[in-house]
Write an enzyme that holds these catalytic residues in place. Sequence first.
Site, mmCIF file in Angstrom:
data_model
loop_
_atom_site.group_PDB
_atom_site.id
_atom_site.type_symbol
_atom_site.label_atom_id
_atom_site.label_comp_id
_atom_site.label_asym_id
_atom_site.label_seq_id
_atom_site.Cartn_x
_atom_site.Cartn_y
_atom_site.Cartn_z
ATOM 1 C CE LYS A 39 -6.093 -14.851 4.464
ATOM 2 N NZ LYS A 39 -4.722 -15.039 4.820
ATOM 3 C CG HIS A 77 -0.532 -9.696 0.830
ATOM 4 N ND1 HIS A 77 -1.415 -10.418 1.588
ATOM 5 C CD2 HIS A 77 -1.083 -8.459 0.688
ATOM 6 C CE1 HIS A 77 -2.448 -9.660 1.912
ATOM 7 N NE2 HIS A 77 -2.277 -8.465 1.367
ATOM 8 C CB CYS A 113 -11.737 4.122 2.278
ATOM 9 S SG CYS A 113 -11.711 2.305 2.261
ATOM 10 C CG HIS A 170 -4.116 -12.707 0.178
ATOM 11 N ND1 HIS A 170 -3.657 -12.187 -1.010
ATOM 12 C CD2 HIS A 170 -4.893 -11.736 0.720
ATOM 13 C CE1 HIS A 170 -4.141 -10.974 -1.179
ATOM 14 N NE2 HIS A 170 -4.888 -10.656 -0.133
ATOM 15 C CG HIS A 199 -11.575 -1.900 0.954
ATOM 16 N ND1 HIS A 199 -10.742 -0.919 0.491
ATOM 17 C CD2 HIS A 199 -10.777 -2.887 1.433
ATOM 18 C CE1 HIS A 199 -9.481 -1.284 0.695
ATOM 19 N NE2 HIS A 199 -9.484 -2.467 1.271
ATOM 20 C CB CYS A 226 -14.184 2.250 -0.556
ATOM 21 S SG CYS A 226 -12.663 1.691 -1.315
ATOM 22 C CE LYS A 263 -6.441 -5.780 -3.664
ATOM 23 N NZ LYS A 263 -6.595 -4.858 -2.559
ATOM 24 C CB CYS A 272 -8.047 2.747 0.777
ATOM 25 S SG CYS A 272 -9.054 1.934 -0.445
HETATM 26 N N1 MSP Z 1 0.359 -0.869 3.431
HETATM 27 C C1 MSP Z 1 -0.042 -0.466 2.143
HETATM 28 C C2 MSP Z 1 1.161 -0.282 1.222
HETATM 29 C C3 MSP Z 1 2.168 0.711 1.720
HETATM 30 S S1 MSP Z 1 3.545 0.821 0.657
HETATM 31 C C4 MSP Z 1 4.366 2.134 1.214
HETATM 32 C C5 MSP Z 1 -0.959 -1.525 1.535
HETATM 33 N N2 MSP Z 1 -0.900 -2.729 2.089
HETATM 34 S S2 MSP Z 1 -1.774 -3.977 1.626
HETATM 35 O O1 MSP Z 1 -1.360 -5.054 2.479
HETATM 36 O O2 MSP Z 1 -3.163 -3.642 1.616
HETATM 37 O O3 MSP Z 1 -1.393 -4.246 0.144
HETATM 38 C C6 MSP Z 1 -0.048 -4.420 -0.170
HETATM 39 C C7 MSP Z 1 0.111 -4.816 -1.628
HETATM 40 O O4 MSP Z 1 -0.515 -6.068 -1.839
HETATM 41 C C8 MSP Z 1 -0.508 -3.829 -2.601
HETATM 42 O O5 MSP Z 1 0.416 -3.550 -3.632
HETATM 43 C C9 MSP Z 1 -1.690 -4.570 -3.149
HETATM 44 O O6 MSP Z 1 -1.948 -4.267 -4.500
HETATM 45 C C10 MSP Z 1 -1.189 -6.007 -3.049
HETATM 46 N N3 MSP Z 1 -2.302 -6.924 -3.096
HETATM 47 C C11 MSP Z 1 -3.268 -7.135 -2.153
HETATM 48 N N4 MSP Z 1 -4.189 -8.002 -2.686
HETATM 49 C C12 MSP Z 1 -3.814 -8.335 -3.955
HETATM 50 C C13 MSP Z 1 -4.281 -9.221 -4.911
HETATM 51 N N5 MSP Z 1 -5.386 -9.909 -4.744
HETATM 52 N N6 MSP Z 1 -3.533 -9.385 -6.043
HETATM 53 C C14 MSP Z 1 -2.316 -8.771 -6.219
HETATM 54 N N7 MSP Z 1 -1.860 -7.916 -5.339
HETATM 55 C C15 MSP Z 1 -2.663 -7.555 -4.282
HETATM 56 O O7 MSP Z 1 -1.656 -1.218 0.595
#
Ligand code: MSP
Length: 532
Positions: A315, A25, A131, A22, A159, A156, A312, A134
Amino acid sequence: MPDAAKAFYVTTPIYYVNDAPHIGHAYATTAGDVLTRWHRQRGEQVWFLTGVDEHGTKVQRAADAGGVTPQQWVDRLVADAWLPVLGTIDAANDDFIRTTEPRHIERVQRFWETVRDNGYVYSAMYEGPYCVGCEEFKLAGDLLDGTGEYQGQQVCPIHGRPVEQLEEENWFFRLSAFSDLLLERYEADPDAIQPRSAYNEVMSFIRQGLVDISMSRSSVSWGIPLPWDDDQVIYVWFDALLNYATAVGYGAEPDSADGRRFAECWPPDVNLVGKDILRFHAVYWPAMLMAAGLEPPRKVFAHGWLLVGGEKMSKSKLTGISPEQIIDHFGSDAFRYHFLRAIQFGQDGSFSWEDMAARYTAELANGLGNLASRATAMVGRYCDGVLPAAHDFTEAEHEIARALAEAASTADRAMGELDFSTGITAVKDFVERVNGYVTEQEPWVLAKDPANADRLGVVLYTICDSLRAIAVLYNPVMPKAMSSLWEQLGAQAVLGPLAEQRIATVGEWAQLPPGTLVVKGEGLFPRLDDAP
Ligand code: MSP
């Protein structure tokens, strides 16, 4: 000053492939892309890495629910969603790492062997909350008391779901050995964690004293096997964090191509992360590196969240907006521009279609787009498409030249500090200044009397040379539109490729040679009928 032998090395987090991306990311990848394109435009050597995190319980459960193996699940999602999104947002990453690749798996195993040989790994019982959202072993102080359907359970805070109780014989990483070293490092270099709120959060966490942490899992099978214990896989975070090292060749022979890449890139100049994964990057990650005798990253920058209804975007809460939904309507340039200009990097921000449409119309379509189309059309109409010579600049033109030099230096300073909003605003203000100049000078009035030909030439020249500089300054942010503008200005033929123009000299006035052939092309930012 950048170190000549060192590439400016920037990473994004690697994203879990339990689901499709989304805009939350896409946000960090966009920021990393703009940052690295800016440094390339400065003439620096750059390496930009992104990728995906494919192991762990969360991905395994998503695959189970989808009725396929985890490998099939990640292969499909990476091919159908995670790789294509890089094209959608126009990212120019140098590499893309998947944690199921052999290069990663072998090097992760080698890394942990080294840390174990160095005396920082031991076996013990883990008992406590976990969790899955996380993928994190939680501390008592991290959790909230559940309400409603989760009454009586601990949840958590990120989440909003209950944690699971784990009781496993695990291998532990001696994190506690690094409290003092980390404190010393961060006290000596407070800019190593930004923004300041992130720095303060990390410092207070470390000051409470670090406890050892489980680095393996016995009840999980979807992961990298521990080289010295087949019954355990490496805890997903202690596999994932290492991507920043394995992708650039950690552990490769020093005189191999990978070994040379590692020497050139290490340590990372910026690890970009979301604020929810700050502790992993600013505490566990540098401690792991120290335990292996490697230099920690120079900077960890924690950005904020994109929010929906104050929460936040996610998905799992069904609030995710895909990048395509926005880019199909506004284009990738406007997407990149909007998110980096509208939200102060490091703070949370909300997305709204109305807000984005209003900014697009005011700043891109009516602002820059209109300036470019008026300029190229007037050179076409009044000068047969040939950029006129400019004699006798007046105070009005000197003022534009000064504004340009100032915009270029403000933008360069701000982009270097990852203050994208200030950097972009400096260029946008210059665009407005030039639009104001057009309105004041009224070239269409000058054109009515042939006696004004020289003055008309000066005015049109001034607008076009300003656009030359704007194309360079905005190229890292909006590469598609700026390459079209460069083409329309005829700059390619006389100044060479846009990518080879340098930030250090962009603010020098009057670079576009008179006689350049200017051609009005497609509008840079088509007007929108209305939001979808
Ligand atoms: N896989 C781990 C990261 C490992 S790095 C060695 C992870 N993945 S994640 O897919 O859950 O999140 C990846 C990144 O996307 C994180 O930095 C997280 O903050 C970011 N985001 C996920 N949702 C977000 C928003 N709604 N807004 C901004 N960034 C967000 O954590």
